[in-house]
Every structure is written in C-alpha cells, then in structure tokens.
Scaffold this motif. Structure first.
Motif, short mmCIF file in Angstrom:
data_model
loop_
_atom_site.label_atom_id
_atom_site.label_comp_id
_atom_site.label_asym_id
_atom_site.label_seq_id
_atom_site.Cartn_x
_atom_site.Cartn_y
_atom_site.Cartn_z
N GLU A 1 -15.07 -27.25 -17.35
CA GLU A 1 -14.81 -26.06 -18.16
C GLU A 1 -15.03 -24.79 -17.33
O GLU A 1 -14.18 -23.91 -17.27
N ILE A 2 -16.20 -24.76 -16.64
CA ILE A 2 -16.55 -23.57 -15.86
C ILE A 2 -15.57 -23.41 -14.69
O ILE A 2 -15.08 -22.31 -14.42
N ALA A 3 -15.25 -24.52 -13.99
CA ALA A 3 -14.34 -24.45 -12.85
C ALA A 3 -12.96 -23.99 -13.29
O ALA A 3 -12.31 -23.19 -12.62
N GLU B 1 -12.81 -20.29 -13.82
CA GLU B 1 -12.83 -19.51 -12.58
C GLU B 1 -11.44 -19.47 -11.96
O GLU B 1 -11.01 -18.46 -11.43
N LYS B 2 -10.73 -20.61 -12.04
CA LYS B 2 -9.36 -20.64 -11.50
C LYS B 2 -8.47 -19.67 -12.25
O LYS B 2 -7.65 -18.96 -11.67
N CYS C 1 -17.77 -16.52 -17.66
CA CYS C 1 -17.03 -17.56 -18.36
C CYS C 1 -16.11 -17.01 -19.45
O CYS C 1 -15.28 -17.74 -19.99
N GLY C 2 -16.22 -15.74 -19.79
CA GLY C 2 -15.30 -15.15 -20.75
C GLY C 2 -15.63 -15.40 -22.20
O GLY C 2 -14.82 -15.11 -23.08
#
Ligand SMILES: [Zn+2]
Length: 100
Positions: A72-74, A77-78, A33-34
């Motif tokens: 948020e997570i999706a 990832e994009k 997730c950074g």
C-alpha cells in the motif's frame, strides 16, 4: 438553595444552547501516504510526522498484514512520483497562448 430570580426566556435559553453541537474535526492530508490526519499529529497509517518516521507501523503486524501494508505504502509513493513528473512539466508562453 439558590433560586433564579426571573424566568429565562426561550430566546435566552436557545442562545445559550446554540453552541452545544458536535463539530466535524479539522483534517489535513498526510504528505507521505495521502490519508486524512489530524493536524500536528503523527499519521497512524504510515507513522510519519514532519517528514520523519516516528512510529514503526509494521512492527506489530503479522506477516500477511505487513506485506499488504508495504504494498500500500509503496504503491502510493509511485503514484506521487507520477504526479510530480506530470506537474514538473514547465509551461511555456507559446503553449499557454495556443490553448486560448
Ligand atoms: Zn501517513
């Protein structure tokens, strides 16, 4: 009672105290997730550790919170996919020589 035999100088006292301070924690960035994470620790934002899901982060959240978190997570990832695409572009020797 034990009594000090001699006075400790200011210098000696200060030398003893020079290590008494707060240190900033060492942080690494979660590859999933950074977000900044303590090293060797499960990420509390996404629940991943060493590339696998360890904690189900969405389990305890309410419906609204779940949706937000999933988004948020999706979204992140994009972003990562985009970055990978731009980074994967191989550099040829001709392009490199042109820029100089
Ligand atoms: Zn994470």
């Amino acid at each position: 009672m034990a009594v000090p035999k001699k006075k400790h100088t200011k210098s000696r006292r200060n030398k003893r105290r020079r290590n008494i301070f707060l240190k900033a924690p060492v942080l690494t960035i979660c590859p999933k997730c950074g977000k900044p994470v303590l090293p060797h620790t499960v990420c509390f934002n996404c629940g991943y550790y060493k590339g696998g899901e360890v904690i189900d982060v969405l389990k305890k959240l309410t419906k609204k919170e779940k949706k937000l978190k999933e988004k948020e997570i999706a979204g992140k990832e994009k972003e990562e996919e985009k970055e990978e695409k731009s980074a994967k572009k191989p550099l040829s020797w001709e392009e490199l020589s042109k820029s100089r």
